[in-house]
Design a protein around this motif. Structure first.
Motif, PDB file in Angstrom:
ATOM      1  N   ALA A   1      13.246 -13.992 -12.135  1.00 11.62           N
ATOM      2  CA  ALA A   1      13.627 -15.387 -12.357  1.00 11.62           C
ATOM      3  C   ALA A   1      13.632 -15.772 -13.833  1.00 11.62           C
ATOM      4  CB  ALA A   1      12.702 -16.326 -11.582  1.00 11.62           C
ATOM      5  N   ASP A   2      12.650 -15.270 -14.588  1.00 15.00           N
ATOM      6  CA  ASP A   2      12.582 -15.679 -15.992  1.00 15.00           C
ATOM      7  C   ASP A   2      13.275 -14.707 -16.951  1.00 15.00           C
ATOM      8  OD1 ASP A   2      10.804 -13.560 -16.468  1.00 15.00           O
ATOM      9  OD2 ASP A   2       9.036 -14.839 -16.585  1.00 15.00           O
ATOM     10  N   GLY A   3      13.890 -13.650 -16.407  1.00 16.35           N
ATOM     11  CA  GLY A   3      14.679 -12.755 -17.243  1.00 16.35           C
ATOM     12  C   GLY A   3      13.931 -11.597 -17.868  1.00 16.35           C
ATOM     13  N   ARG A   4      12.632 -11.498 -17.635  1.00 20.51           N
ATOM     14  CA  ARG A   4      11.899 -10.353 -18.183  1.00 20.51           C
ATOM     15  C   ARG A   4      12.335  -9.050 -17.524  1.00 20.51           C
ATOM     16  NH1 ARG A   4       5.807 -12.083 -17.624  1.00 20.51           N
ATOM     17  NH2 ARG A   4       6.692 -13.500 -16.076  1.00 20.51           N
ATOM     18  N   LEU A   5      12.893  -9.163 -16.329  1.00 19.80           N
ATOM     19  CA  LEU A   5      13.429  -8.021 -15.603  1.00 19.80           C
ATOM     20  C   LEU A   5      14.841  -8.391 -15.169  1.00 19.80           C
ATOM     21  CD1 LEU A   5      12.808  -5.219 -14.401  1.00 19.80           C
ATOM     22  CD2 LEU A   5      11.885  -6.383 -12.399  1.00 19.80           C
ATOM     23  N   HIS A   6      15.819  -7.590 -15.574  1.00 22.11           N
ATOM     24  CA  HIS A   6      17.217  -7.928 -15.281  1.00 22.11           C
ATOM     25  C   HIS A   6      17.763  -7.164 -14.093  1.00 22.11           C
ATOM     26  CE1 HIS A   6      18.270  -9.576 -19.537  1.00 22.11           C
ATOM     27  NE2 HIS A   6      17.138 -10.043 -19.079  1.00 22.11           N
ATOM     28  N   ALA A   7      17.360  -5.906 -13.945  1.00 22.77           N
ATOM     29  CA  ALA A   7      17.912  -5.078 -12.872  1.00 22.77           C
ATOM     30  C   ALA A   7      16.813  -4.210 -12.286  1.00 22.77           C
ATOM     31  CB  ALA A   7      19.030  -4.203 -13.413  1.00 22.77           C
ATOM     32  N   LEU A   8      16.783  -4.152 -10.955  1.00 24.05           N
ATOM     33  CA  LEU A   8      15.810  -3.320 -10.265  1.00 24.05           C
ATOM     34  C   LEU A   8      16.490  -2.708  -9.049  1.00 24.05           C
ATOM     35  CD1 LEU A   8      12.817  -2.429 -10.211  1.00 24.05           C
ATOM     36  CD2 LEU A   8      12.404  -4.336  -8.661  1.00 24.05           C
ATOM     37  N   THR A   9      16.652  -1.414  -9.082  1.00 22.27           N
ATOM     38  CA  THR A   9      17.213  -0.676  -7.958  1.00 22.27           C
ATOM     39  C   THR A   9      16.048  -0.173  -7.120  1.00 22.27           C
ATOM     40  OG1 THR A   9      19.085   0.017  -9.305  1.00 22.27           O
ATOM     41  CG2 THR A   9      18.666   1.283  -7.294  1.00 22.27           C
ATOM     42  N   VAL A  10      16.123  -0.373  -5.807  1.00 19.23           N
ATOM     43  CA  VAL A  10      15.007  -0.050  -4.922  1.00 19.23           C
ATOM     44  C   VAL A  10      15.415   0.990  -3.890  1.00 19.23           C
ATOM     45  CG1 VAL A  10      13.423  -0.973  -3.172  1.00 19.23           C
ATOM     46  CG2 VAL A  10      14.050  -2.383  -5.150  1.00 19.23           C
ATOM     47  N   GLU A  11      14.590   2.027  -3.780  1.00 21.77           N
ATOM     48  CA  GLU A  11      14.650   2.975  -2.670  1.00 21.77           C
ATOM     49  C   GLU A  11      13.305   2.852  -1.959  1.00 21.77           C
ATOM     50  OE1 GLU A  11      15.237   6.790  -4.532  1.00 21.77           O
ATOM     51  OE2 GLU A  11      17.397   6.645  -4.258  1.00 21.77           O
ATOM     52  N   ALA A  12      13.323   2.639  -0.654  1.00 23.00           N
ATOM     53  CA  ALA A  12      12.083   2.454   0.097  1.00 23.00           C
ATOM     54  C   ALA A  12      12.113   3.316   1.354  1.00 23.00           C
ATOM     55  CB  ALA A  12      11.898   0.987   0.460  1.00 23.00           C
ATOM     56  N   PHE A  13      11.111   4.164   1.483  1.00 22.71           N
ATOM     57  CA  PHE A  13      11.032   5.113   2.596  1.00 22.71           C
ATOM     58  C   PHE A  13       9.650   5.056   3.238  1.00 22.71           C
ATOM     59  CE2 PHE A  13      13.907   7.034  -0.511  1.00 22.71           C
ATOM     60  CZ  PHE A  13      14.981   7.432   0.258  1.00 22.71           C
ATOM     61  N   THR A  14       9.575   5.448   4.520  1.00 20.57           N
ATOM     62  CA  THR A  14       8.288   5.744   5.127  1.00 20.57           C
ATOM     63  C   THR A  14       7.944   7.180   4.717  1.00 20.57           C
ATOM     64  OG1 THR A  14       9.208   6.676   7.148  1.00 20.57           O
ATOM     65  CG2 THR A  14       8.786   4.280   7.140  1.00 20.57           C
ATOM     66  N   PRO A  15       6.691   7.584   4.847  1.00 23.51           N
ATOM     67  CA  PRO A  15       6.352   8.977   4.513  1.00 23.51           C
ATOM     68  C   PRO A  15       7.160   9.992   5.333  1.00 23.51           C
ATOM     69  CG  PRO A  15       4.365   7.666   4.633  1.00 23.51           C
ATOM     70  CD  PRO A  15       5.488   6.786   5.121  1.00 23.51           C
ATOM     71  N   GLU A  16       7.393   9.677   6.587  1.00 26.36           N
ATOM     72  CA  GLU A  16       8.157  10.584   7.450  1.00 26.36           C
ATOM     73  C   GLU A  16       9.615  10.681   7.010  1.00 26.36           C
ATOM     74  OE1 GLU A  16       4.573   9.090   9.292  1.00 26.36           O
ATOM     75  OE2 GLU A  16       6.310   7.972   8.595  1.00 26.36           O
TER      76      GLU A  16
ATOM     77  N   THR B   1       0.860  -1.175   0.000  1.00 28.49           N
ATOM     78  CA  THR B   1       0.000   0.000   0.000  1.00 28.49           C
ATOM     79  C   THR B   1       0.899   1.228   0.000  1.00 28.49           C
ATOM     80  OG1 THR B   1      -1.621  -1.225   1.293  1.00 28.49           O
ATOM     81  CG2 THR B   1      -1.903   1.154   1.183  1.00 28.49           C
ATOM     82  N   PRO B   2       1.183   1.744  -1.178  1.00 30.76           N
ATOM     83  CA  PRO B   2       2.121   2.861  -1.236  1.00 30.76           C
ATOM     84  C   PRO B   2       1.431   4.211  -1.078  1.00 30.76           C
ATOM     85  CG  PRO B   2       1.566   2.195  -3.446  1.00 30.76           C
ATOM     86  CD  PRO B   2       0.803   1.282  -2.496  1.00 30.76           C
ATOM     87  N   VAL B   3       2.192   5.169  -0.585  1.00 28.35           N
ATOM     88  CA  VAL B   3       1.771   6.556  -0.613  1.00 28.35           C
ATOM     89  C   VAL B   3       2.181   7.122  -1.967  1.00 28.35           C
ATOM     90  CG1 VAL B   3       2.179   8.828   0.414  1.00 28.35           C
ATOM     91  CG2 VAL B   3       1.960   6.811   1.879  1.00 28.35           C
ATOM     92  N   SER B   4       3.336   6.641  -2.436  1.00 28.49           N
ATOM     93  CA  SER B   4       3.867   7.117  -3.707  1.00 28.49           C
ATOM     94  C   SER B   4       4.762   6.047  -4.320  1.00 28.49           C
ATOM     95  CB  SER B   4       4.679   8.396  -3.464  1.00 28.49           C
ATOM     96  OG  SER B   4       5.364   8.796  -4.618  1.00 28.49           O
ATOM     97  N   VAL B   5       4.724   5.949  -5.644  1.00 31.82           N
ATOM     98  CA  VAL B   5       5.623   5.071  -6.386  1.00 31.82           C
ATOM     99  C   VAL B   5       6.183   5.887  -7.547  1.00 31.82           C
ATOM    100  CG1 VAL B   5       5.865   2.982  -7.780  1.00 31.82           C
ATOM    101  CG2 VAL B   5       4.285   3.000  -5.850  1.00 31.82           C
ATOM    102  N   ALA B   6       7.503   5.937  -7.643  1.00 30.50           N
ATOM    103  CA  ALA B   6       8.155   6.600  -8.773  1.00 30.50           C
ATOM    104  C   ALA B   6       9.034   5.564  -9.459  1.00 30.50           C
ATOM    105  CB  ALA B   6       8.995   7.774  -8.299  1.00 30.50           C
ATOM    106  N   VAL B   7       8.978   5.536 -10.787  1.00 31.70           N
ATOM    107  CA  VAL B   7       9.733   4.547 -11.551  1.00 31.70           C
ATOM    108  C   VAL B   7      10.484   5.257 -12.667  1.00 31.70           C
ATOM    109  CG1 VAL B   7       9.602   2.439 -12.935  1.00 31.70           C
ATOM    110  CG2 VAL B   7       7.947   2.811 -11.097  1.00 31.70           C
ATOM    111  N   ASP B   8      11.734   4.864 -12.840  1.00 32.19           N
ATOM    112  CA  ASP B   8      12.547   5.377 -13.936  1.00 32.19           C
ATOM    113  C   ASP B   8      13.238   4.189 -14.589  1.00 32.19           C
ATOM    114  OD1 ASP B   8      13.775   7.262 -15.604  1.00 32.19           O
ATOM    115  OD2 ASP B   8      15.532   7.395 -14.299  1.00 32.19           O
ATOM    116  N   GLY B   9      13.367   4.215 -15.883  1.00 33.97           N
ATOM    117  CA  GLY B   9      14.046   3.143 -16.590  1.00 33.97           C
ATOM    118  C   GLY B   9      13.280   2.708 -17.811  1.00 33.97           C
ATOM    119  N   ALA B  10      13.755   1.631 -18.424  1.00 30.60           N
ATOM    120  CA  ALA B  10      13.115   1.112 -19.629  1.00 30.60           C
ATOM    121  C   ALA B  10      13.552  -0.324 -19.851  1.00 30.60           C
ATOM    122  CB  ALA B  10      13.487   1.960 -20.832  1.00 30.60           C
ATOM    123  N   ASP B  11      12.811  -1.006 -20.707  1.00 34.55           N
ATOM    124  CA  ASP B  11      13.101  -2.385 -21.112  1.00 34.55           C
ATOM    125  C   ASP B  11      13.115  -3.321 -19.917  1.00 34.55           C
ATOM    126  OD1 ASP B  11      13.262  -1.618 -23.823  1.00 34.55           O
ATOM    127  OD2 ASP B  11      15.360  -1.065 -23.559  1.00 34.55           O
TER     128      ASP B  11
END
Length: 88
Positions: A58-73, A15-25
């Motif tokens: 696992a199946d290679g459709r996604l190769h790299a995912l960098t994650v930043e995760a914060f609370t609203p505060e 349940t996100p307050v916000s989701v921002a995504v950057d990238g492609a492929d």
């Protein structure tokens, strides 16, 4: 994968307050802000977000995912700390 798919997968499991995504492929960076992260260590937060994509990693459709995760505060403090005030 498309950015809209990334956002949908996150919103289905977190349940996100916000989701921002950057990238492609098959390489993306995501920033997720959610109160669900309040009692989690940073590695637990990353595991929760990465868990949304286990099948795709696992199946290679996604190769790299960098994650930043914060609370609203945390995000409010982070953005406040990075603002620069200009006096004229």
């Amino acid at each position: 994968m498309e950015i809209s798919e990334i956002v949908t997968l996150i919103e289905q499991k977190i349940t996100p307050v916000s989701v921002a995504v950057d990238g492609a492929d098959c390489s993306f960076k995501v920033r997720v802000i959610s109160a669900e992260f309040a009692q989690m260590r940073p590695v637990q937060r990353q595991q929760k977000v990465l868990g949304c994509f286990s099948e795709f990693l696992a199946d290679g459709r996604l190769h790299a995912l960098t994650v930043e995760a914060f609370t609203p505060e945390e995000w409010a403090a982070h953005t406040e700390a990075t603002l620069t005030q200009l006096t004229i």
